[in-house]
Design a protein around this motif. Structure first.
Motif, PDB file in Angstrom:
ATOM      1  N   ASP A 172       0.799  -1.221   0.000  1.00 60.88           N
ATOM      2  CA  ASP A 172       0.000   0.000   0.000  1.00 60.88           C
ATOM      3  C   ASP A 172       0.833   1.274   0.000  1.00 60.88           C
ATOM      4  OD1 ASP A 172      -2.394  -1.320  -0.123  1.00 60.88           O
ATOM      5  OD2 ASP A 172      -2.754  -1.265   2.029  1.00 60.88           O
ATOM      6  N   VAL A 173       2.096   1.197   0.329  1.00 58.13           N
ATOM      7  CA  VAL A 173       2.944   2.392   0.297  1.00 58.13           C
ATOM      8  C   VAL A 173       3.686   2.536  -1.034  1.00 58.13           C
ATOM      9  CG1 VAL A 173       3.264   2.445   2.788  1.00 58.13           C
ATOM     10  CG2 VAL A 173       4.914   1.255   1.369  1.00 58.13           C
ATOM     11  N   TRP A 174       3.499   1.606  -1.945  1.00 57.29           N
ATOM     12  CA  TRP A 174       4.235   1.627  -3.197  1.00 57.29           C
ATOM     13  C   TRP A 174       3.756   2.629  -4.245  1.00 57.29           C
ATOM     14  CZ3 TRP A 174       5.669  -4.053  -4.801  1.00 57.29           C
ATOM     15  CH2 TRP A 174       6.570  -4.563  -3.872  1.00 57.29           C
ATOM     16  N   PRO A 175       2.473   2.975  -4.373  1.00 54.38           N
ATOM     17  CA  PRO A 175       2.067   3.855  -5.483  1.00 54.38           C
ATOM     18  C   PRO A 175       2.846   5.157  -5.621  1.00 54.38           C
ATOM     19  CG  PRO A 175       0.130   2.828  -4.601  1.00 54.38           C
ATOM     20  CD  PRO A 175       1.273   2.435  -3.701  1.00 54.38           C
ATOM     21  N   PRO A 176       3.122   5.909  -4.558  1.00 54.92           N
ATOM     22  CA  PRO A 176       3.940   7.120  -4.781  1.00 54.92           C
ATOM     23  C   PRO A 176       5.344   6.799  -5.290  1.00 54.92           C
ATOM     24  CG  PRO A 176       2.874   7.193  -2.626  1.00 54.92           C
ATOM     25  CD  PRO A 176       2.636   5.833  -3.178  1.00 54.92           C
ATOM     26  N   PHE A 177       5.918   5.733  -4.757  1.00 54.19           N
ATOM     27  CA  PHE A 177       7.241   5.316  -5.238  1.00 54.19           C
ATOM     28  C   PHE A 177       7.175   4.905  -6.705  1.00 54.19           C
ATOM     29  CE2 PHE A 177       7.793   4.378  -0.652  1.00 54.19           C
ATOM     30  CZ  PHE A 177       8.954   5.101  -0.410  1.00 54.19           C
ATOM     31  N   LEU A 178       6.162   4.129  -7.061  1.00 57.13           N
ATOM     32  CA  LEU A 178       6.058   3.635  -8.432  1.00 57.13           C
ATOM     33  C   LEU A 178       5.856   4.768  -9.434  1.00 57.13           C
ATOM     34  CD1 LEU A 178       3.929   0.435  -7.812  1.00 57.13           C
ATOM     35  CD2 LEU A 178       6.330   0.541  -8.462  1.00 57.13           C
ATOM     36  N   LEU A 179       5.057   5.764  -9.077  1.00 56.60           N
ATOM     37  CA  LEU A 179       4.894   6.917  -9.970  1.00 56.60           C
ATOM     38  C   LEU A 179       6.219   7.646 -10.168  1.00 56.60           C
ATOM     39  CD1 LEU A 179       1.459   8.300  -8.798  1.00 56.60           C
ATOM     40  CD2 LEU A 179       2.002   7.368 -11.042  1.00 56.60           C
ATOM     41  N   THR A 180       6.968   7.798  -9.101  1.00 51.97           N
ATOM     42  CA  THR A 180       8.278   8.441  -9.196  1.00 51.97           C
ATOM     43  C   THR A 180       9.225   7.603 -10.050  1.00 51.97           C
ATOM     44  OG1 THR A 180       7.960   9.358  -6.990  1.00 51.97           O
ATOM     45  CG2 THR A 180      10.198   9.372  -7.853  1.00 51.97           C
ATOM     46  N   PHE A 181       9.201   6.295  -9.855  1.00 50.79           N
ATOM     47  CA  PHE A 181      10.084   5.416 -10.621  1.00 50.79           C
ATOM     48  C   PHE A 181       9.721   5.396 -12.100  1.00 50.79           C
ATOM     49  CE2 PHE A 181      10.865   2.674  -6.609  1.00 50.79           C
ATOM     50  CZ  PHE A 181      11.685   3.661  -6.102  1.00 50.79           C
ATOM     51  N   ILE A 182       8.434   5.427 -12.417  1.00 52.44           N
ATOM     52  CA  ILE A 182       8.021   5.484 -13.823  1.00 52.44           C
ATOM     53  C   ILE A 182       8.552   6.766 -14.460  1.00 52.44           C
ATOM     54  CG2 ILE A 182       6.018   5.741 -15.349  1.00 52.44           C
ATOM     55  CD1 ILE A 182       4.543   3.790 -13.437  1.00 52.44           C
ATOM     56  N   TYR A 183       8.483   7.855 -13.715  1.00 52.09           N
ATOM     57  CA  TYR A 183       9.030   9.113 -14.246  1.00 52.09           C
ATOM     58  C   TYR A 183      10.540   9.001 -14.464  1.00 52.09           C
ATOM     59  CZ  TYR A 183      10.613  13.886 -14.546  1.00 52.09           C
ATOM     60  OH  TYR A 183      11.234  15.028 -14.955  1.00 52.09           O
ATOM     61  N   TRP A 184      11.257   8.470 -13.474  1.00 57.00           N
ATOM     62  CA  TRP A 184      12.704   8.332 -13.600  1.00 57.00           C
ATOM     63  C   TRP A 184      13.101   7.487 -14.806  1.00 57.00           C
ATOM     64  CZ3 TRP A 184      14.565   6.918  -8.002  1.00 57.00           C
ATOM     65  CH2 TRP A 184      14.544   8.059  -7.207  1.00 57.00           C
ATOM     66  N   LEU A 185      12.366   6.415 -15.021  1.00 58.31           N
ATOM     67  CA  LEU A 185      12.700   5.528 -16.135  1.00 58.31           C
ATOM     68  C   LEU A 185      12.413   6.167 -17.485  1.00 58.31           C
ATOM     69  CD1 LEU A 185      11.402   2.081 -14.874  1.00 58.31           C
ATOM     70  CD2 LEU A 185      13.770   2.747 -15.207  1.00 58.31           C
TER      71      LEU A 185
END
Length: 127
Positions: free
Chosen positions: A46-59
């Motif tokens: 449940d804490v992953w969505p903000p991280f995943l959005l940031t990671f998608i941007y980084w990639l």
């Protein structure tokens, strides 16, 4: 000899995976050691969505010439609207709480899949 871009992309994806696992481990440790947090129904994912959005941007921001966040957000919000309409028609006693929990869990799944698709796309694109 310069490092090939696909090696850098794979290293970035692996680093992001390690960060996700560390965030999940921290949530597990907090739930085990603090009594207040044991009652919360929060799973580590449940804490992953903000991280995943940031990671998608980084990639995606350097390789594609722009970020893929708008496309991911459109798919994410469309899925949320479909879930809302489905829940309206199937559940006569729908509440905001139940919908928001459904939407957040749907976000967990959808953003994790989006991150994997973007990661695979970026690695293939960098060859």
């Amino acid at each position: 000899m310069p490092i090939p871009s696909w090696v850098t992309m794979i290293a970035t994806v692996l680093l992001q995976l390690v960060i996700l696992l560390i965030a999940a481990g921290i949530i597990i440790l907090i739930r085990q050691h603090f009594r207040f947090f044991k009652r919360l129904h929060v799973v580590p994912v449940d804490v992953w969505p903000p991280f995943l959005l940031t990671f998608i941007y980084w990639l995606s921001h350097q390789q594609v010439g722009g970020s893929l966040i708008p496309q991911v957000a459109i798919i994410w919000l469309t899925a949320g609207l479909i879930a809302l309409v489905w829940q309206i028609f199937t559940d006569p006693k729908m509440t905001y709480r139940r919908y928001l929990v459904l939407f957040w869990r749907l976000s967990d799944l959808l953003l994790a899949i989006s991150w994997l698709v973007v990661a695979i796309y970026m690695v293939v694109e960098s060859f």
